[in-house]
Design a protein around this motif. Sequence first.
Motif, mmCIF file in Angstrom:
data_model
loop_
_atom_site.group_PDB
_atom_site.id
_atom_site.type_symbol
_atom_site.label_atom_id
_atom_site.label_comp_id
_atom_site.label_asym_id
_atom_site.label_seq_id
_atom_site.Cartn_x
_atom_site.Cartn_y
_atom_site.Cartn_z
ATOM 1 N N THR A 72 62.329 1.749 -3.939
ATOM 2 C CA THR A 72 63.709 1.449 -3.565
ATOM 3 C C THR A 72 63.794 0.225 -2.654
ATOM 4 O OG1 THR A 72 65.738 2.423 -2.673
ATOM 5 C CG2 THR A 72 63.706 2.936 -1.512
ATOM 6 N N VAL A 73 65.022 -0.229 -2.412
ATOM 7 C CA VAL A 73 65.308 -1.288 -1.449
ATOM 8 C C VAL A 73 66.170 -0.676 -0.353
ATOM 9 C CG1 VAL A 73 66.450 -3.510 -1.087
ATOM 10 C CG2 VAL A 73 65.229 -3.077 -3.221
ATOM 11 N N SER A 74 65.870 -1.007 0.897
ATOM 12 C CA SER A 74 66.624 -0.468 2.017
ATOM 13 C C SER A 74 67.022 -1.593 2.964
ATOM 14 C CB SER A 74 65.765 0.563 2.758
ATOM 15 O OG SER A 74 66.492 1.167 3.788
ATOM 16 N N ASP A 75 68.285 -1.575 3.403
ATOM 17 C CA ASP A 75 68.764 -2.580 4.359
ATOM 18 C C ASP A 75 68.169 -2.337 5.739
ATOM 19 O OD1 ASP A 75 70.425 -3.993 2.607
ATOM 20 O OD2 ASP A 75 72.125 -2.682 2.973
ATOM 21 N N ILE A 76 68.047 -3.419 6.495
ATOM 22 C CA ILE A 76 67.643 -3.357 7.895
ATOM 23 C C ILE A 76 68.920 -3.523 8.725
ATOM 24 C CG2 ILE A 76 66.324 -4.452 9.742
ATOM 25 C CD1 ILE A 76 64.495 -5.589 7.462
#
Length: 133
Positions: A72-76
């Motif tokens: 997955t991709v996760s925002d910071i």
Amino acid sequence: MPSLPADRSYTAEHEWVMIEPGAELPVTEPVRIGITSVAADALGELVFVELPEVGTKVVAGESCGEVESTKTVSDIFPPVSGTVTILNTAAIDDPGIVSRDPYGEGWLFAVLPTAADTLLTAAEYAQVAGVDS
């Protein structure tokens, strides 16, 4: 999963900042920011890290970059507002370091903070995240 270091503050969004719980802002030195071991474990092995550029003004709680794993991709979401002063190029070159050592060599970037979002102690974050502190 490593225990949560008590020498920093946390957010419910699974980031940490090297500010002692309860410290007053602004502080005069840049503070490091990273993701927690809870986030690192959930994401799995990271393959890509996108960080804000040095000089960028970030706002607490507003996405400023992302980490990407094979899953997955996760925002910071930075825990503090301020100006980015340093990037951890080791994390950019080897994103897996963030998964392996999220509280040490795997920090992401540093900010000269002017304000903070709601910050949690290690015990408060553990309760929110449903883990042992």
